[in-house]
Write a protein that holds these residues in place. Sequence first.
Motif, PDB file in Angstrom:
ATOM      1  N   SER A   1       0.814  -1.220   0.000  1.00 17.71           N
ATOM      2  CA  SER A   1       0.000   0.000   0.000  1.00 17.71           C
ATOM      3  C   SER A   1       0.846   1.267   0.000  1.00 17.71           C
ATOM      4  O   SER A   1       0.471   2.271  -0.610  1.00 17.71           O
ATOM      5  N   SER A   2       1.999   1.228   0.671  1.00 17.31           N
ATOM      6  CA  SER A   2       2.862   2.395   0.733  1.00 17.31           C
ATOM      7  C   SER A   2       4.297   1.889   0.815  1.00 17.31           C
ATOM      8  O   SER A   2       4.731   1.420   1.874  1.00 17.31           O
ATOM      9  N   LEU A   3       4.996   1.979  -0.293  1.00 20.02           N
ATOM     10  CA  LEU A   3       6.315   1.355  -0.413  1.00 20.02           C
ATOM     11  C   LEU A   3       7.306   1.934   0.598  1.00 20.02           C
ATOM     12  O   LEU A   3       7.419   3.164   0.770  1.00 20.02           O
ATOM     13  N   HIS A   4       8.007   1.028   1.254  1.00 17.61           N
ATOM     14  CA  HIS A   4       8.988   1.352   2.280  1.00 17.61           C
ATOM     15  C   HIS A   4      10.366   1.016   1.725  1.00 17.61           C
ATOM     16  O   HIS A   4      10.495   0.094   0.910  1.00 17.61           O
ATOM     17  N   PRO A   5      11.408   1.724   2.158  1.00 16.89           N
ATOM     18  CA  PRO A   5      12.748   1.400   1.635  1.00 16.89           C
ATOM     19  C   PRO A   5      13.139  -0.070   1.785  1.00 16.89           C
ATOM     20  O   PRO A   5      13.834  -0.627   0.929  1.00 16.89           O
ATOM     21  N   ASP A   6      12.671  -0.728   2.871  1.00 15.77           N
ATOM     22  CA  ASP A   6      13.000  -2.151   3.095  1.00 15.77           C
ATOM     23  C   ASP A   6      12.315  -3.084   2.097  1.00 15.77           C
ATOM     24  O   ASP A   6      12.610  -4.274   2.075  1.00 15.77           O
TER      25      ASP A   6
END
Lengths: 106, 120
Positions: free
Chosen positions: A76-81
């Motif tokens: 839903s909301s891309l994270h660096p990890d």
Amino acid sequence: DIQMTQSPSSLSASVGDRVTITCRASQSISTYLSWYQQTPGKAPKLLIYAATSLLSGVPSRFSGTGSGTDFSLSISSLHPDDRATYYCQQSFNSPFTFGPGTRVDF
Amino acid sequence: QVQLQESGPGLVKPSETLSLTCTVSRSSITSFFWGWIRQPPGKGLEWVGHGFYSGTTSYNPSLKSRVTISIDTSKNQTSLQLTSVTAADTAVYYCAKVIKSASYYILDSWGQGILVTVSS
């Protein structure tokens, strides 16, 4: 053997973006589908099983939908990890085949 | 949380037998199925097979005549043997805990993997 395909094969996105990966089976597999995340140099990790069930401890930004032959994994909301390659895998029939993977990059 | 650790030779000669062991910690080997998956360098994942301590096994037909998966309950280990190897068998080999639930087979824990190179 059941053939699994994924699209796209790779994608580039930005932190905060919504991302969707699709997986298609060559025949109906009901909901016998899992999603795995593999970061470079590491073993795959289970994210979702039975098409829609989130493994305990996996962030809720990951979700899975689908049944039959068409499935999707959404972030839903891309994270660096989340920079990784994502694989789908069917366990409807042996051999339990994997899709070719979708690489998510920034 | 279960821990899995693969071990074995990192280099095998063509036509010889690849033998790997996976030691399971923090879980009884009799409680679950145990699978082996491999990944050639830079490529995708391939299911090799899985087994249960009772002797039940299932193998990828593409490897069936060459592969054996066994479970040693006394050592809490699962082993993989692949005979008559060629360069095409060069891969990272993973062992994984397989949860079988209502006909679902779920790979919920993986070892770190071991690279096996087939070369003379």
